[in-house]
Write an enzyme that holds these catalytic residues in place. Structure first.
Site, PDB file in Angstrom:
ATOM      1  N   ASP A 145     -40.988  65.823  14.065  1.00 23.97           N
ATOM      2  CA  ASP A 145     -41.983  66.021  13.007  1.00 23.97           C
ATOM      3  C   ASP A 145     -42.513  64.645  12.631  1.00 23.97           C
ATOM      4  O   ASP A 145     -41.758  63.790  12.170  1.00 23.97           O
ATOM      5  CB  ASP A 145     -41.313  66.705  11.805  1.00 23.97           C
ATOM      6  CG  ASP A 145     -42.135  66.642  10.522  1.00 23.97           C
ATOM      7  OD1 ASP A 145     -43.358  66.392  10.606  1.00 23.97           O
ATOM      8  OD2 ASP A 145     -41.547  66.842   9.440  1.00 23.97           O
ATOM      9  N   ASN A 195     -44.317  62.424   6.766  1.00 24.48           N
ATOM     10  CA  ASN A 195     -44.519  61.553   5.620  1.00 24.48           C
ATOM     11  C   ASN A 195     -43.130  61.201   5.082  1.00 24.48           C
ATOM     12  O   ASN A 195     -42.183  61.962   5.293  1.00 24.48           O
ATOM     13  CB  ASN A 195     -45.333  62.293   4.562  1.00 24.48           C
ATOM     14  CG  ASN A 195     -45.785  61.412   3.424  1.00 24.48           C
ATOM     15  OD1 ASN A 195     -44.988  60.960   2.599  1.00 24.48           O
ATOM     16  ND2 ASN A 195     -47.078  61.170   3.343  1.00 24.48           N
ATOM     17  N   GLN A 253     -50.233  67.158  12.019  1.00 29.88           N
ATOM     18  CA  GLN A 253     -49.073  67.687  12.731  1.00 29.88           C
ATOM     19  C   GLN A 253     -47.970  68.221  11.819  1.00 29.88           C
ATOM     20  O   GLN A 253     -47.496  69.344  11.992  1.00 29.88           O
ATOM     21  CB  GLN A 253     -48.517  66.607  13.673  1.00 29.88           C
ATOM     22  CG  GLN A 253     -47.556  67.136  14.729  1.00 29.88           C
ATOM     23  CD  GLN A 253     -46.095  66.793  14.427  1.00 29.88           C
ATOM     24  OE1 GLN A 253     -45.743  66.377  13.318  1.00 29.88           O
ATOM     25  NE2 GLN A 253     -45.227  66.970  15.411  1.00 29.88           N
ATOM     26  N   GLU A 254     -47.547  67.431  10.845  1.00 27.57           N
ATOM     27  CA  GLU A 254     -46.449  67.880   9.992  1.00 27.57           C
ATOM     28  C   GLU A 254     -46.849  69.093   9.165  1.00 27.57           C
ATOM     29  O   GLU A 254     -46.094  70.074   9.063  1.00 27.57           O
ATOM     30  CB  GLU A 254     -45.998  66.754   9.064  1.00 27.57           C
ATOM     31  CG  GLU A 254     -44.856  67.191   8.145  1.00 27.57           C
ATOM     32  CD  GLU A 254     -44.273  66.064   7.318  1.00 27.57           C
ATOM     33  OE1 GLU A 254     -43.043  66.034   7.164  1.00 27.57           O
ATOM     34  OE2 GLU A 254     -45.049  65.215   6.819  1.00 27.57           O
ATOM     35  N   GLU A 255     -48.012  69.039   8.565  1.00 25.57           N
ATOM     36  CA  GLU A 255     -48.448  70.132   7.694  1.00 25.57           C
ATOM     37  C   GLU A 255     -48.598  71.442   8.468  1.00 25.57           C
ATOM     38  O   GLU A 255     -48.226  72.519   7.974  1.00 25.57           O
ATOM     39  CB  GLU A 255     -49.761  69.764   7.009  1.00 25.57           C
ATOM     40  CG  GLU A 255     -49.643  68.678   5.948  1.00 25.57           C
ATOM     41  CD  GLU A 255     -49.708  67.263   6.496  1.00 25.57           C
ATOM     42  OE1 GLU A 255     -49.656  66.309   5.709  1.00 25.57           O
ATOM     43  OE2 GLU A 255     -49.831  67.122   7.734  1.00 25.57           O
ATOM     44  N   TYR A 264     -56.841  71.981  14.824  1.00 31.50           N
ATOM     45  CA  TYR A 264     -56.094  70.859  14.252  1.00 31.50           C
ATOM     46  C   TYR A 264     -56.959  70.230  13.174  1.00 31.50           C
ATOM     47  O   TYR A 264     -58.177  70.137  13.320  1.00 31.50           O
ATOM     48  CB  TYR A 264     -55.787  69.841  15.352  1.00 31.50           C
ATOM     49  CG  TYR A 264     -54.855  68.731  14.964  1.00 31.50           C
ATOM     50  CD1 TYR A 264     -53.479  68.914  15.026  1.00 31.50           C
ATOM     51  CD2 TYR A 264     -55.338  67.480  14.560  1.00 31.50           C
ATOM     52  CE1 TYR A 264     -52.600  67.879  14.699  1.00 31.50           C
ATOM     53  CE2 TYR A 264     -54.468  66.452  14.230  1.00 31.50           C
ATOM     54  CZ  TYR A 264     -53.102  66.652  14.297  1.00 31.50           C
ATOM     55  OH  TYR A 264     -52.243  65.639  13.965  1.00 31.50           O
TER      56      TYR A 264
END
EC number: 3.2.1.143
Length: 563
Positions: A277, A280, A294-296, A335
């Protein structure tokens, strides 16, 4: 609940109250909340909640009953709930939501006190050594504070109830900032629909709505673990400490296999791998805000990840967070601004001996907009140690020390020895509390014993351009850094998704050349350090891969030669 230490650490951040009772204290909702949730659980004919506008009024009433200030909720949230449920949802979708899902979520919230009590009761039994065959380990829900390694196990049902609290914005927020905790209520997510509507935000909410629809119709009954991993800054005889440059320079560990993938997605890899992941430092980043990278996206398609935001403060430089067992519920396309929810996903991942899906995610946060400082040794160390913290398994410490000290100690022998020692659970393969969770463990051990040695030696790394894109890192440096970290962590392979990054077109060629010449971690690190020094001194402006092997033909030249 015999030991209240875990509960007391998280109780200020929960909407429940602890009541003194015999034979032990108990958790409960305030009486006004119980009556309101019972009304909601009976459906819109009884509660009159059949629109987004009225739903937000009900949310406001619940919050008032909990003594939560109106200043603690985003001022645009009311319009956001109304826009989504009254304008963006179809009449059929809205009818199902208010007729079936909201009552089911209210019923689940009514169960939250008993779910938590069962969780702590069973966590106490494990921690006191009262479960035969299990080591004494703390698995109860608590604040996993910075610089304190530890693990929490939660049932999927308990996670569902905790996320229902987020949907109804029931968590107190007044002290979360002081404890370096991210936002947990969904008010900011809904507020992002008004006054400046963005379609990707609508589709993030659609992912969460779909999750609630799924668990309302069929509650999953497995478990998820959340672990804070820490490499101590000071030397300790019990674990590996934070490495300096000399550690990397002198490493004799062989480089692991590097698989370069120019298409595909990390979350769709089908090997035994720890999926990175691109986090943040506040885990989740803008998942329940306006973020959509990507993380969200990962937090939207695997919403159970959001539960970690409740009790995991921000990460320090020597920390990572590993989450095992989350279920995927949604498919998507796009994305960033083009992100779209595209339907249901049926997760077929196998279940491990701890009752978790074999989906392993590690959150590591990269330097933000590092510019030229990313080439300085201090920051190279920060990034490689961060990745290594995420990839490393502390249970291998003794064998790892042997590998460092004995040149003749081969990697194959190391893997064999680690397998024989990995039968002992560690915080990576810890145990969990909760009545349902304990049952799941017992059942899983019987059902999956043939496939669940679950040794970390078989588990590689699946990653990509961590810390690049919005974070501004150099993709060539980040690729090599992660390869070094995975190798030093004794991972058998790293699958690297380039996502079409042009500077990485020669990564496969360069890695094949390096592996064919038998380079060690130390040798490649030394080359990276030399290159970085030249970049800082203005002696080169080439990318690392071209600088390292300038004689290799480009992919276009290679294609022309082969034709």
């Amino acid at each position: 609940m015999e030991n209240l230490e875990n509960l007391n650490s998280i109780l200020p951040f929960l909407p429940l109250v602890l009541q003194s009772s015999s034979p032990s204290p108990s958790l409960s909702w305030p009486i006004q909340i119980i009556e309101a949730l019972k009304s909601l659980s009976k459906g819109p004919d009884h509660s009159r909640v059949e629109s987004g506008e009225v739903l937000f009024l009900a949310i406001s009433d619940l919050r008032n009953s909990l003594g939560l200030s109106s200043y603690e909720i985003n001022s645009h949230a009311e319009q956001g709930y109304s826009v989504f449920f009254d304008e963006l949802m179809s009449r059929v979708e809205s009818g199902k939501w208010f007729g079936e899902v909201v009552p089911a979520l209210a019923t689940l919230l009514l169960k939250l006190p008993s779910l938590l009590e069962d969780h702590y009761r069973n966590a106490d039994e494990i921690n006191r050594g009262r479960r035969e065959g299990y080591p004494r380990i703390n698995t109860g829900l608590r604040l996993l504070r910075p610089q304190e390694s530890g693990i929490v196990f939660l049932s999927q049902e308990l996670i569902g109830a905790l996320l229902a609290c987020s949907f109804f914005c029931l968590y107190p927020t007044f002290d979360r900032g002081a404890k370096h905790l991210p936002d947990i209520n969904f008010d900011h997510l809904f507020a992002s629909l008004h006054p400046s509507y963005k379609e990707n935000q609508e589709h993030k909410i659609r992912c969460l709505v779909h999750y609630f629809e799924r668990i309302s119709s069929c509650m999953p009954m497995y478990c998820v673990s959340f672990e804070r991993k820490v490499i101590p800054m000071e030397n300790s005889p019990l674990c590996v400490s934070y490495p300096e440059a000399d550690f990397w320079s002198k490493s004799t560990i062989s480089l692991c296999h590097l698989e370069v993938l120019t298409s595909g997605l990390i979350e769709e890899q089908n090997r035994e791998a720890l999926e990175v992941d691109f986090a943040n430092k506040y885990i989740g980043g803008g998942a329940i805000g306006r973020g959509c990278v990507q993380e969200e996206i990962r937090f939207m398609i695997n919403p159970e990840l959001i539960a970690g935001m409740l009790f995991l403060p921000c990460m320090d430089d020597n920390e990572a967070i590993e989450i095992v067992g989350v279920e995927r519920f949604s498919t998507y396309t796009g994305y960033g601004s083009s992100f779209r929810y595209s339907g249901d996903y049926s997760d077929k991942k196998l279940i491990d001996c701890m009752g978790r899906r074999k989906t392993r995610i590690v959150a590591i946060d990269a330097l933000h907009r590092p510019g030229m400082r990313q080439f300085r040794v201090k920051y190279l160390l920060r990034e490689i140690n961060k990745a290594w913290c995420g990839f490393f398994d502390q249970i291998k410490y003794q064998d790892y020390q042997k590998a460092l000290q004995e040149d003749e100690f081969s990697r194959d022998r190391l893997h064999w020895d680690c397998k024989t020692s990995s039968n002992k659970p560690s915080t990576c393969d810890g145990l969990h509390g909760g009545e349902n969770e304990a049952q799941v463990i017992g059942n899983s051990r019987g059902e999956h014993s043939n496939q669940d040695s679950d040794v970390q030696d078989d588990i590689g790394i699946a990653t990509g351009n961590w810390g690049c894109g919005a974070f501004g890192g150099d993709p060539e440096i980040k690729a090599i850094t992660q390869w070094l970290a995975a190798s030093q962590a004794l991972r058998p392979f790293i699958s690297y998704y380039t996502f079409g990054e042009e500077p990485l077109q020669s990564l496969e060629q360069v890695s094949h050349w390096i592996l064919s010449h038998g380079w060690t971690v130390g040798e490649l690190w030394n080359m990276l350090a030399e290159y970085s020094t030249q970049r800082v001194n203005g002696e080169t402006r080439m990318g690392f891969l071209s600088w390292l092997l300038p004689i290799l033909p480009s992919p276009l030249e290679q294609s022309a030669l082969s034709s």
